[in-house]
Design a protein around this motif. Structure first.
Motif, PDB file in Angstrom:
ATOM      1  N   VAL A  74      38.902 -26.214  -6.597  1.00 32.02           N
ATOM      2  CA  VAL A  74      39.288 -24.886  -6.083  1.00 32.02           C
ATOM      3  C   VAL A  74      40.800 -24.656  -6.212  1.00 32.02           C
ATOM      4  CG1 VAL A  74      37.329 -24.784  -4.478  1.00 32.02           C
ATOM      5  CG2 VAL A  74      39.547 -25.591  -3.655  1.00 32.02           C
ATOM      6  N   ASP A  75      41.465 -25.624  -6.820  1.00 32.15           N
ATOM      7  CA  ASP A  75      42.901 -25.512  -7.086  1.00 32.15           C
ATOM      8  C   ASP A  75      43.751 -25.457  -5.806  1.00 32.15           C
ATOM      9  OD1 ASP A  75      44.983 -25.477  -8.901  1.00 32.15           O
ATOM     10  OD2 ASP A  75      45.100 -23.291  -8.951  1.00 32.15           O
ATOM     11  N   ILE A  76      43.370 -26.266  -4.833  1.00 28.02           N
ATOM     12  CA  ILE A  76      44.270 -26.487  -3.683  1.00 28.02           C
ATOM     13  C   ILE A  76      45.133 -27.682  -4.086  1.00 28.02           C
ATOM     14  CG2 ILE A  76      44.436 -27.245  -1.273  1.00 28.02           C
ATOM     15  CD1 ILE A  76      41.955 -25.604  -0.644  1.00 28.02           C
ATOM     16  N   LYS A  77      46.437 -27.469  -4.112  1.00 23.55           N
ATOM     17  CA  LYS A  77      47.350 -28.459  -4.695  1.00 23.55           C
ATOM     18  C   LYS A  77      47.722 -29.568  -3.705  1.00 23.55           C
ATOM     19  CE  LYS A  77      48.826 -25.818  -8.454  1.00 23.55           C
ATOM     20  NZ  LYS A  77      47.574 -25.153  -8.776  1.00 23.55           N
ATOM     21  N   GLN A  78      48.126 -30.704  -4.256  1.00 21.28           N
ATOM     22  CA  GLN A  78      48.586 -31.861  -3.463  1.00 21.28           C
ATOM     23  C   GLN A  78      49.650 -31.453  -2.433  1.00 21.28           C
ATOM     24  OE1 GLN A  78      47.911 -35.182  -3.365  1.00 21.28           O
ATOM     25  NE2 GLN A  78      46.158 -34.852  -4.699  1.00 21.28           N
ATOM     26  N   ASP A  79      50.578 -30.596  -2.881  1.00 20.76           N
ATOM     27  CA  ASP A  79      51.678 -30.181  -2.007  1.00 20.76           C
ATOM     28  C   ASP A  79      51.219 -29.288  -0.862  1.00 20.76           C
ATOM     29  OD1 ASP A  79      53.484 -31.519  -3.461  1.00 20.76           O
ATOM     30  OD2 ASP A  79      54.482 -29.769  -4.338  1.00 20.76           O
ATOM     31  N   ASP A  80      49.986 -28.792  -0.965  1.00 18.31           N
ATOM     32  CA  ASP A  80      49.471 -27.883   0.069  1.00 18.31           C
ATOM     33  C   ASP A  80      48.742 -28.611   1.182  1.00 18.31           C
ATOM     34  OD1 ASP A  80      50.433 -25.575  -1.099  1.00 18.31           O
ATOM     35  OD2 ASP A  80      48.654 -25.289  -2.352  1.00 18.31           O
ATOM     36  N   ILE A  81      48.596 -29.940   1.051  1.00 21.61           N
ATOM     37  CA  ILE A  81      47.773 -30.635   2.050  1.00 21.61           C
ATOM     38  C   ILE A  81      48.479 -31.823   2.726  1.00 21.61           C
ATOM     39  CG2 ILE A  81      45.600 -29.933   0.937  1.00 21.61           C
ATOM     40  CD1 ILE A  81      45.357 -32.852  -0.088  1.00 21.61           C
ATOM     41  N   TYR A  82      48.145 -31.967   3.991  1.00 19.28           N
ATOM     42  CA  TYR A  82      48.541 -33.133   4.787  1.00 19.28           C
ATOM     43  C   TYR A  82      47.231 -33.615   5.413  1.00 19.28           C
ATOM     44  CZ  TYR A  82      51.000 -35.852   8.448  1.00 19.28           C
ATOM     45  OH  TYR A  82      51.467 -36.849   9.282  1.00 19.28           O
ATOM     46  N   ILE A  83      46.978 -34.919   5.383  1.00 16.17           N
ATOM     47  CA  ILE A  83      45.682 -35.432   5.860  1.00 16.17           C
ATOM     48  C   ILE A  83      45.880 -36.482   6.956  1.00 16.17           C
ATOM     49  CG2 ILE A  83      43.461 -36.430   5.167  1.00 16.17           C
ATOM     50  CD1 ILE A  83      44.005 -35.745   2.309  1.00 16.17           C
ATOM     51  N   ALA A  84      45.097 -36.335   8.014  1.00 14.37           N
ATOM     52  CA  ALA A  84      45.115 -37.341   9.087  1.00 14.37           C
ATOM     53  C   ALA A  84      43.693 -37.461   9.650  1.00 14.37           C
ATOM     54  CB  ALA A  84      46.100 -36.932  10.177  1.00 14.37           C
ATOM     55  N   ASN A  85      43.547 -38.299  10.658  1.00 16.30           N
ATOM     56  CA  ASN A  85      42.244 -38.495  11.300  1.00 16.30           C
ATOM     57  C   ASN A  85      42.388 -38.391  12.819  1.00 16.30           C
ATOM     58  OD1 ASN A  85      40.165 -39.150   9.254  1.00 16.30           O
ATOM     59  ND2 ASN A  85      41.536 -40.843   8.732  1.00 16.30           N
ATOM     60  N   THR A  86      41.255 -38.263  13.508  1.00 14.59           N
ATOM     61  CA  THR A  86      41.336 -38.187  14.982  1.00 14.59           C
ATOM     62  C   THR A  86      41.847 -39.504  15.561  1.00 14.59           C
ATOM     63  OG1 THR A  86      39.050 -38.894  15.371  1.00 14.59           O
ATOM     64  CG2 THR A  86      39.403 -36.530  15.156  1.00 14.59           C
ATOM     65  N   ILE A  87      41.540 -40.618  14.881  1.00 20.29           N
ATOM     66  CA  ILE A  87      42.118 -41.909  15.295  1.00 20.29           C
ATOM     67  C   ILE A  87      42.710 -42.620  14.073  1.00 20.29           C
ATOM     68  CG2 ILE A  87      40.628 -42.188  17.330  1.00 20.29           C
ATOM     69  CD1 ILE A  87      39.093 -44.335  15.702  1.00 20.29           C
ATOM     70  N   LYS A  88      43.644 -43.521  14.317  1.00 22.23           N
ATOM     71  CA  LYS A  88      44.410 -44.129  13.214  1.00 22.23           C
ATOM     72  C   LYS A  88      43.908 -45.511  12.800  1.00 22.23           C
ATOM     73  CE  LYS A  88      47.397 -40.692  13.595  1.00 22.23           C
ATOM     74  NZ  LYS A  88      46.494 -39.528  13.513  1.00 22.23           N
ATOM     75  N   CYS A  89      43.013 -46.074  13.590  1.00 20.52           N
ATOM     76  CA  CYS A  89      42.522 -47.422  13.270  1.00 20.52           C
ATOM     77  C   CYS A  89      41.011 -47.410  13.089  1.00 20.52           C
ATOM     78  CB  CYS A  89      42.893 -48.399  14.394  1.00 20.52           C
ATOM     79  SG  CYS A  89      44.674 -48.577  14.593  1.00 20.52           S
ATOM     80  N   ARG A  90      40.523 -48.226  12.168  1.00 23.32           N
ATOM     81  CA  ARG A  90      39.096 -48.230  11.844  1.00 23.32           C
ATOM     82  C   ARG A  90      38.251 -48.808  12.989  1.00 23.32           C
ATOM     83  NH1 ARG A  90      35.810 -52.244   7.847  1.00 23.32           N
ATOM     84  NH2 ARG A  90      33.933 -50.964   7.661  1.00 23.32           N
ATOM     85  N   PRO A  91      37.208 -48.098  13.386  1.00 25.40           N
ATOM     86  CA  PRO A  91      36.275 -48.697  14.344  1.00 25.40           C
ATOM     87  C   PRO A  91      35.390 -49.698  13.597  1.00 25.40           C
ATOM     88  CG  PRO A  91      36.125 -46.276  14.331  1.00 25.40           C
ATOM     89  CD  PRO A  91      36.885 -46.693  13.107  1.00 25.40           C
ATOM     90  N   PRO A  92      35.064 -50.828  14.227  1.00 22.58           N
ATOM     91  CA  PRO A  92      34.238 -51.834  13.546  1.00 22.58           C
ATOM     92  C   PRO A  92      32.935 -51.221  13.032  1.00 22.58           C
ATOM     93  CG  PRO A  92      35.021 -52.650  15.665  1.00 22.58           C
ATOM     94  CD  PRO A  92      35.421 -51.209  15.585  1.00 22.58           C
ATOM     95  N   LYS A  93      32.528 -51.628  11.875  1.00 30.03           N
ATOM     96  CA  LYS A  93      31.291 -51.175  11.212  1.00 30.03           C
ATOM     97  C   LYS A  93      31.218 -49.661  11.064  1.00 30.03           C
ATOM     98  CE  LYS A  93      28.664 -55.148  12.832  1.00 30.03           C
ATOM     99  NZ  LYS A  93      27.903 -55.582  13.976  1.00 30.03           N
ATOM    100  N   ASN A  94      32.361 -49.016  11.037  1.00 29.38           N
ATOM    101  CA  ASN A  94      32.426 -47.554  10.856  1.00 29.38           C
ATOM    102  C   ASN A  94      31.674 -46.752  11.915  1.00 29.38           C
ATOM    103  OD1 ASN A  94      33.880 -48.120   8.608  1.00 29.38           O
ATOM    104  ND2 ASN A  94      32.311 -47.499   7.142  1.00 29.38           N
TER     105      ASN A  94
END
Ligand code: URA
Length: 192
Positions: A74-94
């Motif tokens: 859809v042509d959303i460029k790299q410079d247009d995005i910042y990505i994060a998650n609700t938590i920063k560390c992986r929960p065991p077994k996802n």
């Protein structure tokens, strides 16, 4: 270096040594963010998976690659995005993050939002949706593609790309079709 860069770097340093919940004991890398700190679009996913935990980069595994493929389409460029998650560390077994883990990590995410100050925040999947909109009746299927204004910020929920991995069809109104339409809505929002 701008003040914003320094503040985000300091926040990341704080996240790297965080012991506010138990996940620091089992995680490999802290997954803080990816993308551009001046981006108009901020994506918020659920939690790091195995590939993210190994690399420290959010949305780098199979689901992430699918998200990035759609962004390219859809042509959303790299410079247009910042990505994060609700938590920063992986929960065991996802497993899904617990409320305790989400609460312990929320101040990092809130500060990231404040500093990046995006035009639109994309809630990727039901965990991110629930973290910002506390309406038990609002499923991701009902909420996706709609714009929610909360405390002066615009939020738009979309399906999680891991859900799309199970549905390959691109026909009208299929999950992949709706996902692409939602990304086009997001792209149009940052034009104005
Ligand atoms: N799923 C997410 O929600 N976030 C990631 O970073 C990877 C997979």
């Amino acid at each position: 270096m701008t003040q914003k860069t320094t503040q985000l770097e300091n926040l990341k340093k704080e996240a790297l040594k965080c012991q506010n919940c138990e996940l620091y004991k089992t995680k490999n890398k802290t997954v803080f963010s990816d993308g551009c700190e001046n981006a108009p679009i901020m994506f918020i996913g659920e939690a790091p998976g195995q590939n993210e935990d190994e690399t420290g980069i959010p949305f780098i595994g199979r689901a992430g690659q699918l998200l990035r493929k759609f962004l390219f389409e859809v042509d959303i460029k790299q410079d247009d995005i910042y990505i994060a998650n609700t938590i920063k560390c992986r929960p065991p077994k996802n497993r899904k993050p617990t409320q305790v883990e989400k609460n312990a990590c929320k101040h990092f995410l809130d500060k990231q939002i404040e500093l990046v100050n995006p035009k639109i925040i994309v809630l990727v999947g039901s965990t991110a949706l629930e973290s910002f909109i506390s309406d038990k009746k609002l499923t991701i299927t009902k909420a996706r593609g709609k714009i929610f204004e909360i405390e002066g910020r615009k939020f738009i929920p979309i399906f999680h790309p891991s859900y799309l991995l199970r549905y390959h069809s691109t026909e009208e109104n299929s999950p992949r079709d709706l996902f692409k339409k939602d990304l086009l809505t997001i792209k149009n929002l940052i034009k104005n």
